[in-house]
Design a protein around this motif. Structure first.
Motif, PDB file in Angstrom:
ATOM      1  N   LEU A  56      -2.829   1.666   7.961  1.00  0.00           N
ATOM      2  CA  LEU A  56      -2.179   1.131   6.788  1.00  0.00           C
ATOM      3  C   LEU A  56      -0.466   1.348   7.358  1.00  0.00           C
ATOM      4  N   ASP A  59       0.731  -3.188  12.204  1.00  0.00           N
ATOM      5  CA  ASP A  59      -0.283  -4.119  12.349  1.00  0.00           C
ATOM      6  C   ASP A  59      -0.939  -4.035  13.799  1.00  0.00           C
ATOM      7  N   VAL A 131      -3.535  -1.141   0.670  1.00  0.00           N
ATOM      8  CA  VAL A 131      -3.117  -2.635   1.401  1.00  0.00           C
ATOM      9  C   VAL A 131      -2.275  -3.466   0.355  1.00  0.00           C
ATOM     10  N   GLN A 132      -2.834  -3.192  -0.822  1.00  0.00           N
ATOM     11  CA  GLN A 132      -2.002  -4.218  -2.025  1.00  0.00           C
ATOM     12  C   GLN A 132      -0.199  -3.506  -2.298  1.00  0.00           C
ATOM     13  N   PHE A 136       2.429  -0.655   2.633  1.00  0.00           N
ATOM     14  CA  PHE A 136       1.316  -1.039   3.648  1.00  0.00           C
ATOM     15  C   PHE A 136       2.268  -1.748   4.742  1.00  0.00           C
ATOM     16  N   GLN A 140       1.118  -8.731   6.943  1.00  0.00           N
ATOM     17  CA  GLN A 140       1.616  -9.157   5.587  1.00  0.00           C
ATOM     18  C   GLN A 140       0.901 -10.242   5.170  1.00  0.00           C
ATOM     19  N   ALA A 143      -1.952  -8.720   3.478  1.00  0.00           N
ATOM     20  CA  ALA A 143      -1.550  -7.958   2.305  1.00  0.00           C
ATOM     21  C   ALA A 143      -1.052  -8.944   1.179  1.00  0.00           C
ATOM     22  N   TRP A 146      -4.484 -10.069  -0.593  1.00  0.00           N
ATOM     23  CA  TRP A 146      -5.219  -8.798  -1.379  1.00  0.00           C
ATOM     24  C   TRP A 146      -4.409  -8.626  -2.679  1.00  0.00           C
ATOM     25  N   ARG A 147      -3.106  -8.868  -2.643  1.00  0.00           N
ATOM     26  CA  ARG A 147      -2.186  -8.721  -3.684  1.00  0.00           C
ATOM     27  C   ARG A 147      -2.640  -9.453  -4.863  1.00  0.00           C
TER      28      ARG A 147
END
Length: 556
Positions: A56, A59, A131-132, A136, A140, A143, A146-147
């Protein structure tokens, strides 16, 4: 009396032979291969040291040694299989509803963390909601997707993901490492980096990290692993400042393995006695991107002439000593959508010159072609690594043969990235890494990604847009593969750039190490794709050291 004794000996011999044959038959029916006993220690050298082991916090592309350790320590819901398609990991199964927007995953009932706690739906919910969240610090792009997903519990062992629209590459995103909620849920995000978990994480993978200092990371086989228990008892990753220092340690038998790419100076050195070189392809490629927004390269004829004048095989042989694999389209070797039906431009200097003649470009006094006072002179932006410089110089040499002058412009990697994103280049020699296991190249070549995305060339074509959008919505891989074949044909027709080659990872290890990336010396004969450099550990629980005793048993 003597005759009776001879008969008794003969009968006894026949009986013994019968028993021996029966035992041999039973042995052959029960097992025909040797397998090692658990045990042994393996030491691999790596360049650098891990910074953040909590996925988390950083990268993995910028922290490769951490990515190696994470691959050994953690598991996702899925993992890429040998063919690139997802296979079960912490999830034993999944299903997609008729709309293609709701995925339901069922967790394994016996999976547990290194500390013995069971892996539960709470762990999945915690990880993916983290992650959302805004804290995080990983990829990106991951991310951002996932958002848009609604993550919810649907049972004691089941979790659902509701997507905004069908998205065929979704499963590749479910390989993100799942983290233990019981250890992290009460830790504020601003404390993740300083928390002890970031240095000594607890996972559910085949190995657990037991020691970490400035010199090494020591990992021990996880007896609770849900898959086959690893044969090798300990794996040590020993840290070195440079590849040369690591190779010296390999030569002195202080380590048993070392991984490096074809771009490394080590790719050409003779290996020490007892060391073998294994190899596999990596999920990335190097390309020349033409800036299609303005200038001479908006002319398709000029782009095709440049493509026809470039001999990739000669470039790879002279500048890279053959340590990469030629690639002709944006679809990687090893992806299930790879096809041999699409042909790139055959190198032909005479034909390229004729094409430029037809376009009205004639050689000037200095040999450089000119039309209406405009010479064919292009700047070639590249990073300042020795490998890229060598490639750029060979490209300039080849194109000079048709009257095109190339001015090489080497810059620092950070400046290179800035210039690509700002579209401040004419031709750029650059690469993409960590493209993953799915052949979705929407982010690289769809027109919606041309201004703020990674479509650096600025390709805008309605046909390609439709193909790439459709391929994201169709789940049947046969249909998707046909779409990607059509994409490649159109891409080659438009020549928005020149795909040059795909990198190879070389894994030099002791010959005693078995069942690693078992790839023939000629990667072209049987390309095998690794997802990231850490992908060399994908089947690490099956590795063994042949120097350990071997037993034969029922392997069925």
């Amino acid at each position: 009396m003597a005759r009776r004794i001879r008969w008794q000996i003969l009968i006894a011999s026949i009986s013994a032979l019968t028993v021996l044959l029966l035992m041999s038959y039973l042995a052959l029916t029960r097992a025909s291969v040797a397998r090692p006993l658990a045990g042994g220690d393996y030491i691999e050298g790596v360049v650098g040291a891990p910074v953040h082991l909590n996925p988390l916090v950083a990268d993995p592309a910028s922290d490769p040694v951490a990515a190696d350790i994470q691959r050994l320590v953690f598991e996702g819901l899925t993992r890429p299989g040998p063919d690139g398609l997802p296979m079960p990991a912490l999830a034993e199964s999944w299903a997609v509803d008729e709309s293609g927007t709701v995925y339901t995953f069922t967790l394994r009932s016996g999976a547990s963390w290194h500390d013995g706690a069971p892996v539960t739906v709470d762990d999945v919910l915690f990880t993916l909601r983290a992650v959302q969240g805004p804290a995080f610090a990983g990829d990106q792009n991951v991310a951002a997707f996932w958002r848009t997903v609604l993550v919810d519990r649907v049972g004691e062992r089941s979790v659902s993901f509701r997507l905004e629209a069908p998205f065929a590459p979704f499963l590749r995103l479910t390989g993100f490492p799942i983290l233990p909620a019981h250890l992290l849920r009460n830790v504020p995000p601003e404390q993740w980096e300083a928390h002890p978990f970031n240095r000594l994480p607890v996972g559910a993978g085949p190995y657990r990290l037991v020691e970490l200092d400035e010199q090494r990371a020591l990992l021990r086989a996880n007896p609770r692993y849900f898959g086959a228990t690893p044969f090798i008892e300990t794996i040590e990753l020993r840290f070195f400042r440079t590849e040369q220092e690591a190779f010296a340690a390999l030569t002195r038998s202080e380590i048993q393995g070392l991984a490096f790419t074809g771009a490394s100076a080590l790719a050409d050195v003779n290996l020490p006695r007892g060391i073998v070189r294994r190899q596999a392809l990596l999920d990335g490629y190097t390309a020349l991107s033409f800036n299609l927004r303005d200038g001479l390269l908006t002319d398709l004829g000029v782009r095709r002439a440049l493509a026809t004048a470039l001999d990739k095989d000669a470039l790879i042989a002279s500048a890279l000593a053959g340590k990469v694999m030629r690639l002709d389209t944006p679809i990687l070797h090893g992806w299930w959508a790879e096809t041999s039906d699409v042909s790139w431009y055959e190198p032909d200097v005479a034909r390229a010159m004729a094409q430029l003649d037809t376009l009205g470009y004639v050689p000037g006094a200095d040999g450089v072609r000119v039309r209406d006072g405009q010479p064919l002179v292009f700047s070639l932006l590249t990073d300042n690594s020795p490998t890229r410089r060598a490639v750029a110089e060979e490209i300039a040499r080849q194109w000079s043969a048709i009257g095109v002058q190339i001015v090489i412009e080497p810059v620092e990697p950070t400046e290179m990235q800035r210039r690509l994103e700002a579209h401040e280049f004419t031709i750029a020699l650059h690469g993409w890494q960590r493209l993953g296991s799915d052949p979705d190249v929407f982010e690289l070549w769809h027109s919606s990604q041309a201004e703020r995305g990674r479509n650096y060339a600025g390709l805008a074509d309605a046909t390609i847009d439709e193909i790439l959008s459709s391929a994201r919505k169709i789940y049947d891989i046969t249909d998707r593969a046909e779409l990607y074949r059509e994409f490649q044909e159109r891409w080659v027709e438009l020549a928005p750039g020149i795909i040059l080659y795909q990198p190879i990872l070389f894994h030099a290890t002791v010959a005693d190490l078995g069942d690693t990336i078992a790839v023939p010396p000629d990667a072209a004969a049987s390309p095998h794709l690794l997802i990231g450099r850490e992908g060399r550990f994908v089947n690490v629980n099956r590795w063994y050291l042949r120097s350990a005793r071997e037993i034969r048993g029922d392997l069925r």
